[in-house]
Structure formats: structure tokens, C-alpha cells
Design a protein around this motif. Structure first.
Motif, mmCIF file in Angstrom:
data_model
loop_
_atom_site.group_PDB
_atom_site.id
_atom_site.type_symbol
_atom_site.label_atom_id
_atom_site.label_comp_id
_atom_site.label_asym_id
_atom_site.label_seq_id
_atom_site.Cartn_x
_atom_site.Cartn_y
_atom_site.Cartn_z
ATOM 1 N N LEU A 173 -16.115 22.083 -22.341
ATOM 2 C CA LEU A 173 -15.218 23.121 -21.832
ATOM 3 C C LEU A 173 -14.653 23.970 -22.965
ATOM 4 N N LYS A 174 -14.266 23.320 -24.043
ATOM 5 C CA LYS A 174 -13.712 24.039 -25.191
ATOM 6 C C LYS A 174 -14.743 25.014 -25.756
ATOM 7 N N ARG A 175 -15.997 24.585 -25.801
ATOM 8 C CA ARG A 175 -17.076 25.419 -26.328
ATOM 9 C C ARG A 175 -17.200 26.721 -25.540
ATOM 10 N N TYR A 176 -16.910 26.654 -24.236
ATOM 11 C CA TYR A 176 -17.036 27.834 -23.389
ATOM 12 C C TYR A 176 -15.688 28.464 -23.045
ATOM 13 N N GLY A 177 -14.666 28.120 -23.822
ATOM 14 C CA GLY A 177 -13.354 28.745 -23.632
ATOM 15 C C GLY A 177 -12.653 28.347 -22.363
ATOM 16 N N ARG A 178 -12.894 27.138 -21.887
ATOM 17 C CA ARG A 178 -12.258 26.653 -20.665
ATOM 18 C C ARG A 178 -11.417 25.438 -20.984
ATOM 19 N N GLU A 179 -10.560 25.051 -20.063
ATOM 20 C CA GLU A 179 -9.720 23.877 -20.230
ATOM 21 C C GLU A 179 -9.779 23.003 -18.999
ATOM 22 N N LEU A 180 -9.444 21.741 -19.190
ATOM 23 C CA LEU A 180 -9.363 20.814 -18.060
ATOM 24 C C LEU A 180 -8.115 21.062 -17.265
ATOM 25 N N LYS B 291 -14.383 17.573 -22.346
ATOM 26 C CA LYS B 291 -13.395 18.466 -22.970
ATOM 27 C C LYS B 291 -14.033 19.302 -24.077
ATOM 28 N N ASP B 292 -15.018 18.730 -24.798
ATOM 29 C CA ASP B 292 -15.708 19.487 -25.855
ATOM 30 C C ASP B 292 -16.599 20.579 -25.276
#
Length: 83
Positions: free
Chosen positions: A76-83, A73-74
């Protein structure tokens, strides 16, 4: 490494589908088929010695408790994505 020619027969529907995929990748059908088959063959091949060494090192660090990881999740968050 040398190259070998092979004659293959495919269903017309399969050719139609593969041609569409080739166009999406801006490739000729021949190039798309060669690329796809070579990529698949590499997936079946034995991992390189460098990769094996890297994985052995990571497994060793995991067993010792020294391997540092980042939760998905971290990342993905770093690259502006979500689960």
C-alpha cells in the motif's frame, strides 16, 4: 462458444438501480447485465490448469519456506495508499 437468449423478469426498482450502475460504467443496460452475469459465471467456474499449477507451486514454496512475500502495508505504501 455459442450464445443463448433468455427472457428474464426483474422488479422495476431493480431495473432502475441496474440502469444507474450501467450509466456509471458508460454501458447500455443490456451490455451491463451481460457483462455482470458472464463475470459472475466465470467466478463460479473451475480454475484453469495454469492457475492450479501456479498455486500448487506457491503452496509448495510456502511449505519449504522459500516463498517470498511482501507485507500489505508495504504494498500500500508503494502505491501511496494506507490501511
Amino acid at each position: 462458444m455459442g450464445k443463448t437468449k433468455k427472457l428474464i423478469e426483474l422488479d422495476d426498482k431493480a431495473i432502475e438501480i441496474l440502469e444507474k450502475q450501467a450509466k456509471l460504467q458508460k454501458r447500455s443496460l443490456k451490455n451491463y447485465l451481460e457483462y455482470t452475469l458472464e463475470d459472475t459465471a466465470l467466478r463460479y467456474s473451475e480454475p484453469s490448469e495454469e492457475y492450479k499449477k501456479m498455486m500448487d507451486d506457491m503452496l509448495d514454496r510456502m511449505e519449504k519456506g522459500t516463498l517470498k512475500t511482501t507485507p500489505l502495508k508495504d504494498v500500500l505504501k508503494r502505491y501511496g495508499r494506507e490501511l
